[in-house]
Design a protein around this motif. Structure first.
Motif, short mmCIF file in Angstrom:
data_model
loop_
_atom_site.label_atom_id
_atom_site.label_comp_id
_atom_site.label_asym_id
_atom_site.label_seq_id
_atom_site.Cartn_x
_atom_site.Cartn_y
_atom_site.Cartn_z
N THR A 103 9.67 6.93 -4.33
CA THR A 103 10.06 5.65 -3.62
C THR A 103 10.75 4.56 -4.65
O THR A 103 10.74 5.14 -5.64
N LEU A 117 9.71 0.01 -1.36
CA LEU A 117 8.58 0.01 -0.82
C LEU A 117 7.92 -1.61 -0.72
O LEU A 117 7.30 -2.05 0.12
N ARG A 124 0.93 -1.05 0.05
CA ARG A 124 0.06 -0.02 0.01
C ARG A 124 0.80 1.40 0.02
O ARG A 124 1.87 1.34 0.71
N LEU A 125 0.48 2.43 -0.64
CA LEU A 125 1.12 3.53 -0.85
C LEU A 125 0.25 4.76 -0.45
O LEU A 125 -0.85 4.78 -1.15
N ASN A 126 0.28 5.11 0.69
CA ASN A 126 -0.81 6.44 0.84
C ASN A 126 0.13 7.76 0.77
O ASN A 126 1.36 7.73 1.14
N PHE A 143 5.11 9.72 1.27
CA PHE A 143 4.60 8.22 1.07
C PHE A 143 4.62 7.55 2.17
O PHE A 143 5.96 7.23 2.63
N ASN A 144 3.68 7.02 2.69
CA ASN A 144 3.52 6.18 3.72
C ASN A 144 4.36 6.89 5.07
O ASN A 144 4.97 6.00 5.67
#
Length: 463
Positions: free
Chosen positions: A458, A376, A330-332, A365-366
Motif C-alpha cells: 500500500t 492508505l 488502521r491496516l488489517n 490490506f483492508n
C-alpha cells in the motif's frame, strides 16, 4: 502459528546453552556507474559449479557504498539485465523522486537504459540498496549491497565487519538458483525460503580475531523471507542501533537478536574466547544452533576488556511528537494459507478466495490486494500519523516503511526504538507512530518479498 515467543524461546534455550532523474543517459564525470548484470560466483562449496546470479557490477553482494554522514551519493544505474529494474535505498530518508520504487516514484529502467540517482544521506548508520522492480526475483538473484554511513566521531572499536545475511534456493545438484519465483506455496505461506544460507555470499565465512578485541558488527538481513534468530558464543556484546538508528543506551545482548527481512542491527562485541578457541555468531533454528560466522581466536589484543561502550551519536530528527493529536489509520492484514480471507478486491473487482488463488494473489490490506488508487492515509507535512496494524494471518510479516522511520507505541503509551521495518507475528496488533516530515508518495509493504508480490503493498501520501 509462528510467534515472537517461539523465536525468543529458541534464542534463550541456545544462550542458556536530489536532482531530477534522467532516463537513457550515460554516466557524467561526477557520477560513478552501478551496473546490474548477469554474472557467476562460487556460491556453493567448490565441489559444485559456479552459480549464475544477477549482481551490481557483477558482484555479490554489490559494491559497498561507504561515505560520511551528510555526504552525497551520485550513481548512474545502468541496466544490463533482461528485465526492467530500479534501485531502492532501503532505510535512507531520501527525496521521494530518488526512492527507486518502479511505478510509484519513477518508471522502471528498461534493459539498456540508465537512471541517475543523486541524493544526500542525512543519517549515520547501516543501510542497504536493492532492486525494486520484480523484487521477489531480482533480490533473490543477488541484486543488493550495503550502504555504510559513518558517524562524524570515531568509535572506540578495533575494527568493524559488515555482514549481509541471506539464504538461496538452489538446485542441490547444479547449484543454480531455482527459477520458480512465482511459486504458489511461497506466495501463500512463509515466503521464498532458501536451502543454502550464506553471509556475504559465503557459506563458511571465517574472520580471524584476537581475545579482547572489540568489533562493530553491522548486520543486514537481505533474505527474501527468512527470519534470522542470532546469538553470540565466545563473545559478549551490545545492540547499539536498529535499522540504522542509534539506541539511547546500548542494550546488552543477553537474549536472542531477531532480524526480519530488511531489518538491520549494529552490535559492538568483545571477543571473550581464549586464544586457540573459536567464537561464533550463532544462527538458531528449531532450538539448534549453527555457526553463521566463525571467529577463530589467536593471541590477545589487550590484557583486559574495556568498559562498556558509550551510545552512538544521535541522528537528526529522531523525535516523534504529537501522538495524542495524531491522524489515525488502521491496516488489517488478511490472507495466506490457513487464513480467514474469503474474498477481496483485486484490480477493482471483488473476487472469491478461489478466484484469488487462480490469480496467484493471496494477501490483502483492508480487503484490497495490491496498490490502491487512494493512499492508505494522506496528511500534510509535519503531521503525526498513528497506524494500528492487525496481523490476522498465520504467518509473520516484516512491514517496511519507505522514506521515514517510526516508533512503536508501547502498551504503557510510551514509544519504542526508531525503526523502518516492523516484524509482526500472527495474531498480533501493533501500533506505530511517526512524523510525516518527508513529502511524497511512500510505499508501505511486507518485506517478505513474495508476500508483497501477491498483495501486501500500500502507500501513504505526505503533501
Amino acid at each position: 502459528m509462528a510467534t515472537r515467543r517461539k523465536f525468543l524461546g529458541q534464542g534463550a534455550a541456545m544462550i542458556a546453552a536530489a536532482t531530477v532523474p534522467t532516463l537513457g543517459r550515460a554516466a557524467t564525470p561526477r557520477f560513478s556507474q552501478l551496473t546490474a548484470r548477469p554474472a557467476t560466483v562460487q556460491l556453493a562449496p567448490r565441489s559444485f559449479p559456479e552459480t549464475k546470479i544477477w549482481g551490481y557490477n557483477g558482484e555479490m553482494p554489490g559494491p559497498e557504498l561507504r561515505l560520511a554522514q551528510g555526504a552525497r551519493i551520485q550513481k548512474t544505474f545502468l541496466n544490463e539485465l533482461p528485465q526492467a529494474s530500479s534501485i531502492h535505498w532501503h532505510g535512507v530518508r531520501i527525496d521521494n523522486v530518488m526512492d527507486g520504487v518502479a511505478g510509484l516514484t519513477q518508471p522502471a529502467v528498461e534493459p539498456g537504459q540508465g537512471f541517475d540517482y543523486d541524493f544526500v544521506v542525512p543519517d549515520a548508520g547501516t543501510y542497504w540498496y536493492h532492486a525494486h522492480n520484480r523484487s521477489a526475483e531480482q533480490v533473490a538473484r543477488g541484486l543488493y549491497g550495503a550502504i555504510i554511513v559513518e558517524e562524524a566521531e570515531a568509535q572506540d572499536i578495533d575494527r568493524e565487519e559488515v555482514l549481509i545475511l541471506d539464504d538461496w534456493l538452489l538446485n542441490p545438484e547444479t547449484a543454480q538458483i531455482d527459477p520458480d519465483f512465482d511459486s504458489r506455496h511461497d506466495r501463500s505461506h512463509a515466503g521464498r525460503r532458501g536451502n543454502f544460507i550464506a553471509t556475504n555470499g559465503r557459506h563458511d565465512l571465517t574472520l580471524d580475531v584476537k581475545q579482547h578485541e572489540r568489533l562493530r558488527l553491522r548486520l543486514i538481513n537481505a533474505a527474501n523471507a527468512r527470519i534470522f534468530v542470532l546469538a553470540l558464543s565466545g563473545m559478549e556484546g551490545w545492540t547499539m542501533a536498529l535499522d540504522g538508528m542509534p539506541l539511547t543506551q546500548p542494550k546488552p545482548l543477553t537474549d536472542a537478536l531477531i532480524l526480519g527481512p530488511g531489518q538491520r542491527a549494529d552490535l559492538i562485541v568483545d571477543v571473550t574466547a581464549e586464544s586457540g578457541k573459536t567464537a561464533h555468531l550463532v544462527r538458531i533454528e528449531d532450538q539448534e544452533g549453527a555457526s553463521q560466522v566463525a571467529f577463530p581466536v589467536s593471541g590477545r589484543a589487550a590484557s583486559a576488556r574495556r568498559e562498556p561502550p558509550r551510545p552512538l551519536p544521535s541522528n537528526p530528527g529522531m523525535d516523534v511528537s504529537g501522538t495524542k493529536k495524531a491522524v489515525t489509520a488502521r491496516l488489517n492484514m488478511q490472507g495466506g494459507a490457513m487464513g480467514t480471507l474469503d474474498a477481496a478486491i483485486l484490480n477493482g473487482e471483488r473476487k472469491s478466495f478461489r478466484q484469488l488463488i487462480e490469480a496467484n494473489q493471496f494477501w490483502s490490506f483492508n480487503g484490497t490486494i495490491g496498490m490502491t488508487d487512494v493512499p492508505l492515509v494522506s496528511v500534510s507535512k509535519g503531521e503525526t500519523i498513528k497506524l494500528d496494524i492487525y496481523n490476522d494471518t498465520s504467518f509473520p510479516h516484516a512491514m517496511h516503511l519507505h522514506g521515514m522511520h517510526f516508533r512503536e507505541v508501547t502498551k504503557d503509551a510510551g514509544l519504542g526504538h526508531l525503526r523502518d521495518t516492523l516484524l509482526m507475528f500472527g495474531g498480533e496488533t501493533r501500533t506505530i507512530a511517526f512524523t510525516a516530515d518527508n513529502p511524497g508518495k511512500w510505499l508501505f509493504h511486507c518485506h517478505m518479498l513474495s508476500h508483497a508480490a501477491s498483495g501486501m503493498m500500500t502507500w501513504l501520501e505526505v503533501t
